[in-house]
Design a protein around this motif. Sequence first.
Motif, PDB file in Angstrom:
ATOM      1  N   MET A  48       0.830  -1.209   0.000  1.00 29.67           N
ATOM      2  CA  MET A  48       0.000   0.000   0.000  1.00 29.67           C
ATOM      3  C   MET A  48       0.864   1.259   0.000  1.00 29.67           C
ATOM      4  O   MET A  48       0.628   2.192  -0.757  1.00 29.67           O
ATOM      5  N   ASP A  49       1.897   1.286   0.882  1.00 27.13           N
ATOM      6  CA  ASP A  49       2.776   2.449   0.950  1.00 27.13           C
ATOM      7  C   ASP A  49       3.484   2.687  -0.388  1.00 27.13           C
ATOM      8  O   ASP A  49       3.688   3.834  -0.792  1.00 27.13           O
ATOM      9  N   LYS A  50       3.850   1.596  -1.052  1.00 29.37           N
ATOM     10  CA  LYS A  50       4.533   1.720  -2.334  1.00 29.37           C
ATOM     11  C   LYS A  50       3.618   2.377  -3.370  1.00 29.37           C
ATOM     12  O   LYS A  50       4.042   3.228  -4.162  1.00 29.37           O
ATOM     13  N   ARG A  51       2.344   1.981  -3.345  1.00 28.82           N
ATOM     14  CA  ARG A  51       1.379   2.551  -4.283  1.00 28.82           C
ATOM     15  C   ARG A  51       1.170   4.048  -3.986  1.00 28.82           C
ATOM     16  O   ARG A  51       1.091   4.872  -4.910  1.00 28.82           O
ATOM     17  N   ILE A  52       1.106   4.409  -2.719  1.00 33.44           N
ATOM     18  CA  ILE A  52       0.961   5.815  -2.333  1.00 33.44           C
ATOM     19  C   ILE A  52       2.158   6.627  -2.807  1.00 33.44           C
ATOM     20  O   ILE A  52       2.017   7.714  -3.365  1.00 33.44           O
ATOM     21  N   ASP A  53       3.371   6.084  -2.593  1.00 33.85           N
ATOM     22  CA  ASP A  53       4.591   6.768  -3.041  1.00 33.85           C
ATOM     23  C   ASP A  53       4.579   6.975  -4.549  1.00 33.85           C
ATOM     24  O   ASP A  53       4.986   8.031  -5.055  1.00 33.85           O
ATOM     25  N   GLN A  54       4.083   5.989  -5.268  1.00 38.28           N
ATOM     26  CA  GLN A  54       4.029   6.076  -6.732  1.00 38.28           C
ATOM     27  C   GLN A  54       3.064   7.190  -7.166  1.00 38.28           C
ATOM     28  O   GLN A  54       3.362   7.968  -8.072  1.00 38.28           O
ATOM     29  N   ILE A  55       1.916   7.261  -6.499  1.00 42.48           N
ATOM     30  CA  ILE A  55       0.925   8.293  -6.833  1.00 42.48           C
ATOM     31  C   ILE A  55       1.487   9.687  -6.560  1.00 42.48           C
ATOM     32  O   ILE A  55       1.337  10.607  -7.368  1.00 42.48           O
ATOM     33  N   ILE A  56       2.156   9.830  -5.432  1.00 39.73           N
ATOM     34  CA  ILE A  56       2.766  11.119  -5.094  1.00 39.73           C
ATOM     35  C   ILE A  56       3.776  11.517  -6.155  1.00 39.73           C
ATOM     36  O   ILE A  56       3.811  12.677  -6.608  1.00 39.73           O
ATOM     37  N   GLU A  57       4.588  10.583  -6.574  1.00 40.70           N
ATOM     38  CA  GLU A  57       5.602  10.856  -7.587  1.00 40.70           C
ATOM     39  C   GLU A  57       4.963  11.254  -8.914  1.00 40.70           C
ATOM     40  O   GLU A  57       5.427  12.173  -9.594  1.00 40.70           O
ATOM     41  N   GLU A  58       3.865  10.588  -9.276  1.00 41.17           N
ATOM     42  CA  GLU A  58       3.171  10.909 -10.526  1.00 41.17           C
ATOM     43  C   GLU A  58       2.603  12.329 -10.490  1.00 41.17           C
ATOM     44  O   GLU A  58       2.649  13.060 -11.489  1.00 41.17           O
ATOM     45  N   ILE A  59       2.059  12.712  -9.343  1.00 37.58           N
ATOM     46  CA  ILE A  59       1.508  14.062  -9.216  1.00 37.58           C
ATOM     47  C   ILE A  59       2.620  15.099  -9.313  1.00 37.58           C
ATOM     48  O   ILE A  59       2.495  16.116 -10.007  1.00 37.58           O
ATOM     49  N   LEU A  60       3.749  14.848  -8.647  1.00 41.37           N
ATOM     50  CA  LEU A  60       4.880  15.769  -8.688  1.00 41.37           C
ATOM     51  C   LEU A  60       5.419  15.914 -10.105  1.00 41.37           C
ATOM     52  O   LEU A  60       5.773  17.017 -10.540  1.00 41.37           O
ATOM     53  N   GLU A  61       5.469  14.828 -10.842  1.00 42.64           N
ATOM     54  CA  GLU A  61       5.924  14.883 -12.235  1.00 42.64           C
ATOM     55  C   GLU A  61       4.943  15.670 -13.103  1.00 42.64           C
ATOM     56  O   GLU A  61       5.340  16.345 -14.049  1.00 42.64           O
ATOM     57  N   ASP A  62       3.656  15.589 -12.759  1.00 39.87           N
ATOM     58  CA  ASP A  62       2.631  16.285 -13.540  1.00 39.87           C
ATOM     59  C   ASP A  62       2.798  17.800 -13.489  1.00 39.87           C
ATOM     60  O   ASP A  62       2.356  18.506 -14.389  1.00 39.87           O
ATOM     61  N   TYR A  63       3.460  18.303 -12.439  1.00 38.13           N
ATOM     62  CA  TYR A  63       3.667  19.744 -12.316  1.00 38.13           C
ATOM     63  C   TYR A  63       4.691  20.279 -13.326  1.00 38.13           C
ATOM     64  O   TYR A  63       4.819  21.487 -13.487  1.00 38.13           O
ATOM     65  N   GLY A  64       5.407  19.398 -13.998  1.00 42.37           N
ATOM     66  CA  GLY A  64       6.495  19.840 -14.862  1.00 42.37           C
ATOM     67  C   GLY A  64       6.124  20.049 -16.311  1.00 42.37           C
ATOM     68  O   GLY A  64       7.006  20.042 -17.182  1.00 42.37           O
ATOM     69  N   GLN A  65       4.834  20.239 -16.620  1.00 41.36           N
ATOM     70  CA  GLN A  65       4.403  20.320 -18.014  1.00 41.36           C
ATOM     71  C   GLN A  65       4.283  21.751 -18.542  1.00 41.36           C
ATOM     72  O   GLN A  65       3.847  21.955 -19.668  1.00 41.36           O
ATOM     73  N   ASP A  66       4.636  22.723 -17.725  1.00 41.06           N
ATOM     74  CA  ASP A  66       4.679  24.123 -18.163  1.00 41.06           C
ATOM     75  C   ASP A  66       3.319  24.628 -18.653  1.00 41.06           C
ATOM     76  O   ASP A  66       3.222  25.370 -19.626  1.00 41.06           O
ATOM     77  N   ARG A  67       2.259  24.218 -17.978  1.00 40.70           N
ATOM     78  CA  ARG A  67       0.924  24.731 -18.265  1.00 40.70           C
ATOM     79  C   ARG A  67       0.605  25.854 -17.272  1.00 40.70           C
ATOM     80  O   ARG A  67       1.339  26.082 -16.314  1.00 40.70           O
ATOM     81  N   ASP A  68      -0.510  26.533 -17.508  1.00 38.75           N
ATOM     82  CA  ASP A  68      -0.919  27.594 -16.583  1.00 38.75           C
ATOM     83  C   ASP A  68      -1.105  27.064 -15.164  1.00 38.75           C
ATOM     84  O   ASP A  68      -0.750  27.721 -14.184  1.00 38.75           O
ATOM     85  N   ILE A  69      -1.667  25.868 -15.054  1.00 34.75           N
ATOM     86  CA  ILE A  69      -1.929  25.310 -13.726  1.00 34.75           C
ATOM     87  C   ILE A  69      -0.665  24.793 -13.038  1.00 34.75           C
ATOM     88  O   ILE A  69      -0.716  24.410 -11.867  1.00 34.75           O
ATOM     89  N   ASP A  70       0.462  24.793 -13.744  1.00 36.35           N
ATOM     90  CA  ASP A  70       1.712  24.301 -13.172  1.00 36.35           C
ATOM     91  C   ASP A  70       2.588  25.404 -12.605  1.00 36.35           C
ATOM     92  O   ASP A  70       3.666  25.137 -12.074  1.00 36.35           O
ATOM     93  N   ARG A  71       2.128  26.675 -12.722  1.00 39.62           N
ATOM     94  CA  ARG A  71       2.964  27.796 -12.274  1.00 39.62           C
ATOM     95  C   ARG A  71       3.262  27.707 -10.784  1.00 39.62           C
ATOM     96  O   ARG A  71       2.400  27.411  -9.972  1.00 39.62           O
ATOM     97  N   MET A  72       4.497  27.978 -10.448  1.00 42.04           N
ATOM     98  CA  MET A  72       4.924  27.991  -9.050  1.00 42.04           C
ATOM     99  C   MET A  72       5.350  29.390  -8.605  1.00 42.04           C
ATOM    100  O   MET A  72       5.678  29.598  -7.441  1.00 42.04           O
ATOM    101  N   ASP A  73       5.361  30.349  -9.535  1.00 41.59           N
ATOM    102  CA  ASP A  73       5.814  31.703  -9.197  1.00 41.59           C
ATOM    103  C   ASP A  73       4.634  32.493  -8.621  1.00 41.59           C
ATOM    104  O   ASP A  73       3.853  33.099  -9.344  1.00 41.59           O
ATOM    105  N   PHE A  74       4.518  32.466  -7.327  1.00 39.95           N
ATOM    106  CA  PHE A  74       3.382  33.093  -6.660  1.00 39.95           C
ATOM    107  C   PHE A  74       3.557  34.605  -6.522  1.00 39.95           C
ATOM    108  O   PHE A  74       2.626  35.310  -6.158  1.00 39.95           O
ATOM    109  N   PHE A  75       4.733  35.107  -6.795  1.00 41.95           N
ATOM    110  CA  PHE A  75       4.975  36.544  -6.705  1.00 41.95           C
ATOM    111  C   PHE A  75       4.074  37.273  -7.696  1.00 41.95           C
ATOM    112  O   PHE A  75       3.970  36.897  -8.856  1.00 41.95           O
TER     113      PHE A  75
END
Length: 298
Positions: A1-28
């Motif tokens: 179960m923990d392995k599956r959770i870790d995998q999901i977390i990793e997939e979500i983190l990777e999803d942030y790297g697609q340079d879309r509007d929803i992926d922006r991290m610059d909150f300034f």
Amino acid sequence: MDKRIDQIIEEILEDYGQDRDIDRMDFFGQPDQDEVVEVIKKLLMILYPGYYRDDYYSSRSAMPKLSALIDETMHQLRKQIEIVLVNEEKYREASREDRKTAAQEICIDFFAKIPKVRALLQTDIDATYDGDPAAADKVEIVIAYPGHYATTIHRLAHELYLLGVPYIPRIMSEYAHGETGVDIHPGATIGEYFFIDHATGIVIGETSIIGEHVKVYQGVTIGALSLEEGQTLKGNKRHPTIEDHATLYAGSTILGGDTVIGHHSIIGGSAFVTKSVPPYSQVIVTAEVKVSTGGNNE
């Protein structure tokens, strides 16, 4: 179960790297929405010190407390304006000190408009009281009428909009929208003695121009025609003009930047209007209504 959770977390983190509007991290450059709501609440206390307050005001203490409240609210709003100015092209490369100075000047200009806004709101209270026999008194209008509440916030947001402040006016208008069901774009121009009856489901678009002594009922849309051209229409007059002493009844829809509702006109409930009507017009939707009584339907 923990392995599956870790995998999901990793997939979500990777999803942030697609340079879309929803992926922006610059909150300034983004305002604190909770801070803007706090500013709204404090501005309500400044506009209506006898109705909205967080403390008891005696005749001796009222003015010093209001003075401190105004100063505090100016400081709080100035900080949020300074943050959002980076989104304006002329301030994008400016130093922080220059943005701070500009924000201070905008804030001062805004607060200088408060007496004018209060004068307009008094006309709105008068129009509501004169137009609604259900109003017990004018106090009830200020403390309990969602239409007047939405109008109050619009009149504040509109002044910030005119001063070229990004984001904050729209946050204010959408806060009022969420609280009342009345959606008024901060760019809309609204004259004196404005009365929203019953509120809920009202939409007034950015380039709308509404004259004096206008009455609007629930479910009215003052909107744009087809928006297929999208952003290419920005800056153009897309929404109607409603002239003085017009009444727009429940569920009516008026669309288009060239559409003018002439003064002293009445737009009946559920009417759909895309062309101008002259002054003193009545636009009424009619339908045959049959009423049966008793048990014999023959």
